[in-house]
Design a protein around this motif. Structure first.
Motif, short mmCIF file in Angstrom:
data_model
loop_
_atom_site.label_atom_id
_atom_site.label_comp_id
_atom_site.label_asym_id
_atom_site.label_seq_id
_atom_site.Cartn_x
_atom_site.Cartn_y
_atom_site.Cartn_z
N ASP A 1 39.36 12.45 17.79
CA ASP A 1 38.84 13.05 19.02
C ASP A 1 38.44 14.48 18.70
OD1 ASP A 1 41.17 14.59 19.03
OD2 ASP A 1 42.21 13.24 20.40
N ALA B 1 34.65 10.79 16.40
CA ALA B 1 35.50 11.66 17.21
C ALA B 1 34.95 11.78 18.63
CB ALA B 1 35.60 13.04 16.55
N GLN B 2 33.63 11.86 18.74
CA GLN B 2 33.03 11.95 20.08
C GLN B 2 33.28 10.67 20.87
OE1 GLN B 2 29.08 13.01 18.75
NE2 GLN B 2 29.29 15.11 19.49
N GLY C 1 35.85 8.69 20.48
CA GLY C 1 37.27 8.73 20.86
C GLY C 1 37.49 9.66 22.03
N GLN C 2 36.83 10.80 21.99
CA GLN C 2 37.00 11.80 23.06
C GLN C 2 36.53 11.24 24.40
OE1 GLN C 2 38.42 14.82 22.55
NE2 GLN C 2 38.32 15.23 24.75
N LYS D 1 36.82 8.49 25.61
CA LYS D 1 37.80 7.59 26.25
C LYS D 1 38.98 8.35 26.86
CE LYS D 1 36.83 3.92 22.97
NZ LYS D 1 37.09 3.76 21.56
N LEU D 2 39.07 9.67 26.60
CA LEU D 2 40.21 10.45 27.08
C LEU D 2 39.93 11.02 28.47
CD1 LEU D 2 41.14 12.49 23.86
CD2 LEU D 2 42.21 10.39 24.71
N ASP E 1 43.22 21.06 27.27
CA ASP E 1 41.94 21.44 26.63
C ASP E 1 41.79 22.94 26.42
OD1 ASP E 1 41.38 18.78 26.62
OD2 ASP E 1 40.03 18.82 28.35
#
Ligand code: NAD
Length: 270
Positions: free
Chosen positions: A170, A235-236, A238-239, A241-242, A249
């Motif tokens: 992420d 990573a983008q 994965g991010q 989905k958060l 943050d």
């Protein structure tokens, strides 16, 4: 450096290092409180609970260097952190002193500095700002390392590991990721560098979005090969989905900062 002990050998990092360090040292002795399955013929295992000094001494006796990975590796109640990471870390350094060990590489954590804001760039001379009981225990381990280095002449490298995985998952990890090979490089510096006394470094790969000044590691010859930017798309994804978490943050420690947080984040951290 021929005989090396690795604590926490049954854990995630320990498991990878068993393979990556194969053949590097004549003897790589493995220890954990959990019994290791699938020992190879050339692997030696000594069970030890870090909270028990006599057991730790048995694991340490006869080695020249220690890779200290053992302990609680995330935030947990104090009743779990205290025996493994406070008493256990003391026992590890004390056993090292009693048995004439030359080097200890301590697996510290980015969570020692978790309450720094992401817009700041921090080095290893900044004040510690732990984000959790876990982070406090790692700051304690770093302090123990300095004490045993300055008082007794032990060589100590504390590695503030960011996130050890094959690739960052992420956007926070884009800033703090370390590849397995790069961690091996830092550990070998800790065990083998001829002039090491006491140093703290960040365990991070060549991350364009890093929040850390890792000059101390570069001075010791560290040349990371992993590039977080090569994994940006993953990573983008994965991010995405958060769920947004404004407090996590804001600070380097992410969810370790927002968990249990009370009050106004604008007035906190550094
Ligand atoms: N994985 C990461 O990205 C990361 C990041 C920062 C720091 N670290 C640190 O690196 C080290 C290894 O991390 P990991 O991800 O492999 O953790 P892990 O939790 O997978 O492994 C830790 C090991 O320590 C052992 N252990 C726990 N309590 C013990 C005790 N009382 N006595 C003996 N052994 C005990 C556990 O059985 C386990 O095998 C830890 O100290 C962790 O805090 C890891």
């Amino acid at each position: 450096m021929e005989k090396v002990l690795m604590t926490g050998a049954a854990g995630g990092i320990g498991g990878r290092l068993r393979t990556l360090l194969k053949g590097v040292y004549r003897e790589l002795r493995l220890s954990d409180v959990t019994t290791l399955a699938g020992l190879a013929k050339d692997e030696q295992f000594v069970a030890a609970d870090l909270a028990d000094l006599a057991q730790v001494e048995r694991a340490v006796a006869g080695v020249e260097g220690i890779i200290h990975l053992g302990g609680v590796s995330i935030e947990k109640p104090w009743s779990m952190i205290h025996p493994a990471n406070i008493v256990g870390c003391y026992n590890l350094f004390e056993a090292a002193r009693r048995h004439g060990v030359r080097r200890v590489v301590f697996a510290s954590s980015n969570h020692v500095m978790g309450f720094y804001r992401r817009r700041r760039r921090v080095g290893t001379d900044a004040l510690v700002r732990p984000d959790s009981r876990y982070g406090v225990s790692k700051a304690f381990g770093e302090a123990l390392g300095a004490f045993y280095a300055d008082k007794y002449g032990l060589g100590v490298l504390c590695i503030r590991i960011g996130n050890f995985t094959d690739k960052p998952v992420d956007m926070r990890r884009m800033s703090i990721w370390i590849s397995p090979d790069d961690l091996v490089q830092l550990i070998r510096i800790g065990l083998e560098h001829p002039d090491l006394r006491y140093e703290v470094v960040y365990g991070a790969s060549d991350n364009a979005r890093s929040w850390w000044d890792n000059a101390a590691a570069f001075r010791l010859g560290y040349r990371p090969k992993g590039r977080a930017e090569d994994h940006l798309a993953d990573a983008q994804a994965g991010q995405a989905k958060l769920a947004p978490n404004p407090i996590a943050d804001m600070f380097e420690g992410g969810p370790f900062c927002s968990d249990e947080f009370v009050g106004d984040p604008e007035t906190r951290g550094a």
